[in-house]
Design an enzyme around this catalytic site. Structure first.
Site, mmCIF file in Angstrom:
data_model
loop_
_atom_site.group_PDB
_atom_site.id
_atom_site.type_symbol
_atom_site.label_atom_id
_atom_site.label_comp_id
_atom_site.label_asym_id
_atom_site.label_seq_id
_atom_site.Cartn_x
_atom_site.Cartn_y
_atom_site.Cartn_z
ATOM 1 C CG HIS A 308 -57.074 -34.836 -5.218
ATOM 2 N ND1 HIS A 308 -57.190 -33.852 -6.166
ATOM 3 C CD2 HIS A 308 -56.096 -34.432 -4.372
ATOM 4 C CE1 HIS A 308 -56.316 -32.893 -5.908
ATOM 5 N NE2 HIS A 308 -55.643 -33.210 -4.818
ATOM 6 C CG ASP A 365 -52.915 -34.762 0.799
ATOM 7 O OD1 ASP A 365 -51.859 -34.162 0.598
ATOM 8 O OD2 ASP A 365 -54.001 -34.444 0.294
HETATM 9 C C1 MLT Z 1 -52.096 -29.265 -4.482
HETATM 10 O O1 MLT Z 1 -51.229 -30.099 -4.753
HETATM 11 O O2 MLT Z 1 -51.903 -28.046 -4.543
HETATM 12 C C2 MLT Z 1 -53.369 -29.762 -3.929
HETATM 13 O O3 MLT Z 1 -53.672 -31.026 -4.407
HETATM 14 C C3 MLT Z 1 -54.500 -28.795 -4.023
HETATM 15 C C4 MLT Z 1 -54.930 -28.358 -5.387
HETATM 16 O O4 MLT Z 1 -54.313 -28.608 -6.403
HETATM 17 O O5 MLT Z 1 -55.951 -27.650 -5.430
#
Ligand code: MLT
Length: 426
Positions: A308, A365
């Site tokens: 991530h 995800d």
């Molecule tokens: C989110 O939950 O919005 C995603 O992981 C993307 C992010 O935080 O940039």
């Protein structure tokens, strides 16, 4: 120089810049007066090093894998709260008392119906339109049906009404989009059901028969929505704040958030996981081969749903949701080759030194894609589910920005085009 000041020296001049400290000791250099005093601006394409606001909503520590809403860890919230309580917490700053929660549920459930004329607009969309485009259009269309509540400055009661309407109507609209795509009759909400149960029934029920609510699936979806409810200044939340800063209505700020979320680099990631699993399946389903491809720097193949951008060691959301993924798959007894491939990839990657060393662990995800697929949601609806979960976070971010009376967002630029030149004459 005081401890709370940074200095910038440029061409022999020194500028003192206040250093702002957050409640978790995060530090930021306040450059809001830099241009006025020095003529300089900062350049930070993609805002990766820029704090656009102070915020009391969500705290995230990517190194330590911490995510908290209003000070409560997502682990505690998933254990003790429902999505509706978390929505209340994010929007109002505190967990509701029993009485406040009862009132909140009533406030939401009385707005679950959508004006019948919105259906006429909806009827004009092709059945195969992407659900996110339809959803954001329908949310924008609500401005036409509720013109009395568009002004974000007029009356706090009207703002609350808009908030309740959005939370109440989004599941109804989301289910319509799905039902139309499969040619089923649209379902009406049933207000005596809980928020998640009602959504599941509108999605998967039929007017001609009873819908049996499965508590394991409801629980998994409830937790998934909690885990997606906010993520500080991500692309869509920042979009909602920017649009809100122009004092456009909350409806259109949320519609803008939905559109920002639609992008494959943001909300579309769990759909990309399923597409990767389909590709692996189509080419024979050999998991080992794809693990080796992922390790080969010359090979363009990348494992989707692993690692991530923000979480450097592990994704705390994935840790929580993994057990729900197992429970859902056990419960449904899924016999789906894609889910077998997913399980194989997860097991191999978690035990492989290459992935361990690079912190390429399955992220939220990966598991959300698997759960949604097992529950029967088509991949195009995955981002819609993300939007349902993220809605309270967007509202909380918008509300905070408006309460702080933040000015219109208007970044500057470093111009790199042509300098003034004469207009060509014949
Ligand atoms: C989110 O939950 O919005 C995603 O992981 C993307 C992010 O935080 O940039």
């Amino acid at each position: 120089m005081s401890e709370n000041t940074a200095q910038l020296t440029y061409q022999g001049n020194t500028y003192d810049l206040p250093v702002v400290k957050g409640s978790e000791d995060e530090l930021g250099v306040d450059i809001s007066k830099l241009r006025a005093t020095s003529g300089l601006i900062t350049l930070d394409v993609g805002f990766k090093n820029t704090g656009s606001t102070t915020s009391e909503v969500t705290f995230l520590d990517g190194e330590k894998g911490i995510l908290r809403y209003r000070g409560y860890s997502i682990e505690d919230l998933c254990e003790h709260s429902t999505f509706s309580e978390v929505a209340y917490l994010l929007i109002n700053g505190e967990l509701p008392t029993a009485q406040e929660f009862e009132q909140f549920k009533v406030d939401i459930s009385r707005h679950t119906l959508v004006h019948e004329n919105v259906r006429k607009i909806f009827d004009g969309f092709p059945a195969d339109a992407h659900p996110m485009g339809v959803l954001s259009s329908l949310v924008t269309s609500l401005t036409a049906f509720h013109p009395e509540s568009l002004d974000p400055n007029r009356d706090p009661k009207m703002v609350d009404l808009t908030i309740h309407r959005l939370i109440a109507k989004l599941p109804t609209l989301a289910s319509w989009v799905y039902k139309k795509s499969i040619g089923h009759p649209l379902m009406y909400p049933e207000n005596k059901l809980g928020y998640i149960e009602n959504f599941m029934k509108m999605m998967f029920g039929l007017p001609v028969e009873d819908y049996e609510i499965d508590p394991i699936l409801v629980d998994a979806l409830d937790k998934l929505l909690i885990l997606h409810a906010d993520h500080e200044q991500n692309c869509s939340a920042a979009t909602v704040r920017v649009v809100g800063s122009s004092q456009a209505s909350l409806y259109v700020a949320i519609a803008a958030g939905i559109n920002a979320l639609w992008g494959p680099l943001h909300g579309g990631a769990n759909q990309a996981v399923i597409e990767m699993l389909e590709d692996i399946h189509a080419s024979g389903g050999n998991v080992d081969k794809f693990i080796e491809k992922a390790k080969d720097p010359e090979d363009p193949f990348r494992l989707m749903g692993f690692g991530h951008r923000v979480y450097k060691n592990f994704d705390p959301r994935a840790k929580i949701i993994k057990k729900h993924a197992d429970a859902v798959l056990d419960k449904l007894g899924i016999n789906d080759p894609l889910l077998e491939i997913a399980k194989g990839l997860e097991e191999k990657a978690l035990n492989d030194e290459y992935f361990k060393a690079r912190k390429l662990y399955p992220n939220v995800d990966f598991y959300s894609g698997i759960i949604y697929k097992a529950m029967g949601f088509p991949t195009e609806m995955f981002t819609v589910l993300f939007a349902l979960g993220r809605l309270p976070g967007w509202i909380a971010q918008w509300k905070e920005s408006r309460n702080l009376n933040q000015p219109i967002s208007r970044p500057r630029q470093i111009y790199t085009g042509e300098v003034a030149r004469p207009y060509p004459t014949k």
